[in-house]
Design an enzyme around this catalytic site. Structure first.
Site, PDB file in Angstrom:
ATOM      1  N   ASP A 194       0.567  -1.265  -0.017  1.00 31.82           N
ATOM      2  CA  ASP A 194       0.128   0.304   0.172  1.00 31.82           C
ATOM      3  C   ASP A 194       0.744   1.181  -0.059  1.00 31.82           C
ATOM      4  OD1 ASP A 194      -2.486   1.969   0.478  1.00 31.82           O
ATOM      5  OD2 ASP A 194      -3.446  -0.366   0.764  1.00 31.82           O
ATOM      6  N   HIS A 265      -2.654   3.360  -4.941  1.00 31.81           N
ATOM      7  CA  HIS A 265      -1.936   2.898  -3.308  1.00 31.81           C
ATOM      8  C   HIS A 265      -0.661   2.128  -3.651  1.00 31.81           C
ATOM      9  CE1 HIS A 265      -5.805   3.354  -0.573  1.00 31.81           C
ATOM     10  NE2 HIS A 265      -5.879   2.493  -2.041  1.00 31.81           N
ATOM     11  N   GLU A 329     -10.266   2.927  -5.500  1.00 27.85           N
ATOM     12  CA  GLU A 329      -9.366   3.800  -4.869  1.00 27.85           C
ATOM     13  C   GLU A 329      -8.173   4.092  -5.398  1.00 27.85           C
ATOM     14  OE1 GLU A 329     -10.658   4.053  -0.384  1.00 27.85           O
ATOM     15  OE2 GLU A 329      -8.842   3.228  -0.480  1.00 27.85           O
TER      16      GLU A 329
END
Length: 542
Positions: A194, A265, A329
């Protein structure tokens, strides 16, 4: 089932109403009789002459010996406790039958995995002290007389752990797997990369860990405080350590699904290899704040080759059928401002930046499929067109899961309001800092993973359910445990037990006994005795 019932009739035993054993998750069918079987020092565990079945028998013998102080041995064939192969196809891969009579206990299953789940039920039929890490010899080790047939509702019953925001030591990861197995869950989703840290060794790209696993500091308090602790933070797993965890999980019939995030990410990876980003001249740094960064992978051929090389090592390491690629995301800001990205959109005749993300995901899906595996992604992979072989994890509510199932894609349900275990579970004023939201035990238990909007055929694509554990605010294993259990216990019953058999009041009563088991296992569950640091304190000398 008939021969079990005949056995009970021949013994002159009657069905006892209202005395159900405190088994979690609740079995499909239970018939109880008056009386009990008592385990003694010469008790033997019999099992088929097969490595996996012998392994299950050995694990049971080890646990029984440790807690009772007896020297419980295993043998081939029949024993006082017998594991036996069943030809009953209705049990499937994970189902079992358990028969306890005055003469002993028999667990029948089609597979060693089913026998292992039968063993978990047997352990829960014994006094809670059976989970003690040291011998408790004064206890009378009895099992109520019963006939149980048990088959899970869903084939996928998972629990996820994010080790990027806060790194978790190997011994805790093993304990996490132990608790997954105890509750008859079968999937451990390991979130390994991440923005805030890259946690898996990739030999072809050593700087992913020499640089990407380290951040200069961490947020202090809540995100809204915008404060930092000024303390360098790091940690990653070597491939040898991961192999150790995988063997540990395999021994407990838990599949480990790795997650390698893309195309968003990506900041920890870009800190190590800036040429993979939108601006190769930029000095990227591993993320220190929580949330979503605009810095994402730029889908050049070099980047795609990098991702495939990383996945090649991951696939070589992990035997899992599923490989998780994130896909959530991913801000499109940099792609909107990139001449290369815009030219690629035109060249590939893509609709927009969402189409560009789909282009990346489809390329990776094709690669993973060619390796004989299946790709999983969060429900954002639906945007821009779903890749043909993808399995979807529906986290932003249930809508993504409904859409994917209607398009004949397999789905794992993980909607935030029910299964996100980083939410508060009590009044925030009384709790340590957490991300926000509110999901208590009752709400987690109430969840039904199969949406009513699906037809019978569409509903077959709902593989199961998973609890998600994001660790932005969980700095220690003790706090992870505090947030995860007993809500994950509730989710285990959501995944295993039929909708018709679920009852929260009944579950809550069984949970009180189950908490005693968690006490002996040293689990820092919500509601356990704790100190002012929300860390577990062993109950006063039981």
């Amino acid at each position: 089932m008939k021969h079990f019932l005949l056995t009970f009739l021949c013994l002159g035993l009657l069905h006892v109403v209202g005395a159900q054993p405190n088994i979690i998750p609740k079995p499909s069918q239970i018939l109880l009789a008056r009386g009990e079987w008592t385990m003694k020092s010469k008790t033997k565990i019999g099992a088929p002459e097969d490595a996996k079945w012998s392994h299950v028998a050995g694990m049971l013998a080890s646990q029984l010996s440790k807690a009772t102080g007896m020297d419980i041995k295993t043998a081939k064939g029949k024993g006082d406790i017998t594991l036996a192969i069943s030809s009953d196809a209705s049990l499937g891969e994970e189902g079992y039958r358990l028969l306890s009579t005055p003469k002993g206990v028999t667990i029948q299953a089609q597979t060693a995995k089913g026998a292992f789940y039968g063993v978990q039920t047997l352990l829960q039929m014994l006094p809670a002290e059976i989970f003690s890490p040291v011998a408790v010899p004064a206890v009378k080790w009895t099992v109520p007389l019963a006939t149980i047939k048990d088959v899970p509702r869903y084939g996928y019953r998972g629990l996820m752990l994010d080790v990027c925001r806060h790194f978790m030591p190997i011994e805790f990861v093993k304990k996490y797997i132990d608790l997954i197995a105890l509750h008859k869950q079968n999937q451990f989703h390991w979130h390994l990369t991440d923005d805030q840290g890259w946690r898996i060794e990739i030999k072809k790209y050593p700087e992913l860990t020499t640089i990407g696993s380290k951040r200069r500091e961490t947020m202090k308090g809540h995100y809204s405080d915008q404060k930092y602790d000024g303390i360098p933070y790091e940690g990653f797993y070597t491939q040898e350590q991961i192999k150790e965890v995988l063997k540990y999980a395999e021994d407990r019939f838990v599949n480990v699904i790795p997650e390698i995030e893309m195309p968003g990410h990506a900041l920890a990876a870009l800190a190590a290899y800036p040429q993979l980003g939108n601006n190769p001249d930029k000095i990227y740094k591993v993320g220190t704040k929580w949330g979503v960064y605009d810095d994402v992978f730029m889908p050049r051929e070099e980047t795609l080759q990098f991702l495939e090389n990383v996945l090649s090592e991951v696939i070589e390491l992990f035997p899992s059928k599923y490989i998780h690629i994130g896909g959530d995301e991913c801000p499109k800001t940099q792609w909107e401002e990139s001449r290369f990205a815009q030219d690629l959109i035109k060249k590939e005749n893509l609709k927009d930046e969402h189409g560009l993300q789909s282009y990346v995901i489809k390329r990776i899906d094709k690669f993973i499929t060619a390796k004989g595996r299946r790709m999983i992604g969060w429900d954002e992979i639906l945007e821009g067109g779903l890749s043909p072989n993808a399995t979807v994890m529906s986290w932003r509510g249930i809508e993504g899961g409904i859409t994917a199932a209607k398009e004949n894609h397999d789905v794992i349900m993980t909607p935030g309001n029910f299964v996100y275990l980083d939410h508060y579970q009590a009044d925030a004023k009384t709790q340590p800092v957490a991300i926000g939201g509110f999901t208590d035990l009752a709400e987690s238990y109430s969840y039904d993973p199969t949406p009513k909007e699906l037809s019978t055929e569409e509903a077959k694509h709902i593989l199961g359910v998973q609890g998600n554990v994001w660790t932005e605010y969980m700095k220690t294993p003790a706090y992870v445990e505090y947030m995860v259990w007993p809500r994950a216990v509730a989710l285990s019953e959501v995944g295993w037990t039929s909708k018709e058999s679920k009852n929260f009041e009944d579950f809550s009563k069984r949970l009180e006994t189950h908490k005693k088991r968690l006490d002996y296992l040293g689990v820092n569950y919500f509601g356990a005795p704790i100190n002012d640091k929300f860390e577990y304190v062993w109950p006063a000398k039981k």
